[in-house]
Design a protein around this motif. Sequence first.
Motif, mmCIF file in Angstrom:
data_model
loop_
_atom_site.group_PDB
_atom_site.id
_atom_site.type_symbol
_atom_site.label_atom_id
_atom_site.label_comp_id
_atom_site.label_asym_id
_atom_site.label_seq_id
_atom_site.Cartn_x
_atom_site.Cartn_y
_atom_site.Cartn_z
ATOM 1 N N UNK A 5 6.637 -6.355 4.535
ATOM 2 C CA UNK A 5 5.644 -5.296 4.394
ATOM 3 C C UNK A 5 6.187 -4.221 3.451
ATOM 4 N N UNK A 6 5.333 -3.655 2.628
ATOM 5 C CA UNK A 6 5.787 -2.626 1.688
ATOM 6 C C UNK A 6 6.203 -1.332 2.380
ATOM 7 N N UNK A 7 7.099 -0.626 1.715
ATOM 8 C CA UNK A 7 7.456 0.747 2.071
ATOM 9 C C UNK A 7 7.257 1.537 0.787
ATOM 10 N N UNK A 31 9.424 -0.987 -2.266
ATOM 11 C CA UNK A 31 10.527 -1.382 -1.403
ATOM 12 C C UNK A 31 10.573 -2.867 -1.099
ATOM 13 N N UNK A 32 10.018 -3.690 -1.987
ATOM 14 C CA UNK A 32 9.934 -5.127 -1.743
ATOM 15 C C UNK A 32 10.817 -5.906 -2.705
ATOM 16 N N UNK A 33 11.372 -7.001 -2.194
ATOM 17 C CA UNK A 33 12.068 -7.958 -3.038
ATOM 18 C C UNK A 33 11.093 -9.073 -3.377
ATOM 19 N N UNK A 68 -1.501 4.785 -1.440
ATOM 20 C CA UNK A 68 -1.867 3.891 -0.332
ATOM 21 C C UNK A 68 -1.814 2.451 -0.840
ATOM 22 N N UNK A 69 -1.852 1.519 0.097
ATOM 23 C CA UNK A 69 -1.911 0.101 -0.255
ATOM 24 C C UNK A 69 -2.633 -0.636 0.853
ATOM 25 N N UNK A 88 -1.596 -7.817 -2.440
ATOM 26 C CA UNK A 88 -1.382 -6.401 -2.180
ATOM 27 C C UNK A 88 -2.014 -5.601 -3.308
ATOM 28 N N UNK A 89 -2.939 -4.725 -2.968
ATOM 29 C CA UNK A 89 -3.483 -3.804 -3.961
ATOM 30 C C UNK A 89 -2.985 -2.408 -3.609
#
Length: 188
Positions: free
Chosen positions: A126-128, A88-90, A136-137, A46-47
């Motif tokens: 998926x990121x939030x 928003x990721x674990x 952006x990502x 993920x960038x």
Amino acid sequence: MGEKIVLLDEAGQPTGTAPKAESHHKNTPFHLAFSSYLVDAAGRVLISQRAHHKASFPSVWTNSACGHPAPGEGLREAVTRRVRSELGLDVRDITLVLPGFVYRAEMNGVVEHEWCPVVRARVDEEPVRDPDEVEAFEWRDWQGVQALVHEPGASPWFIEQMEHLVKLGPPLEWEQADEGLLPPAIRW
């Protein structure tokens, strides 16, 4: 009261703390930070693009998430907290990759001068994004991540980190580095 950063001497010993918001300017003191690379089960990374309105290095594309460990906070705790806050990721399986990474960079009169250990962590969702932090990502395969070095808008710390990371092979193969090489100011 606001977020505090841990100030360092050149050997990585803590010398005090300072308010984060007031510390990033043309004479930013040397301080503790971290960079993380989040990887999914397929090995994609993920960038992220920093928010356009950030005071330091707005709009640059970079690794997944960066941050500053709070005084007394361990590196794994800081990564977990910041990734959850920004994306928003674990995270799981946090791996210390570049414990001794140090850099200095300037943009628009703002300097970053950090001892910035680099970690890889696994994610399953998926990121939030938090729009105050992330504009952006996108997920990229390892070749796509390496290509970002040559794209306009890549962050200077990302470019420097990639010089070391490409030698380690694909991110799922990165091995745990020696925790003893972390700056004395932080525990693993």
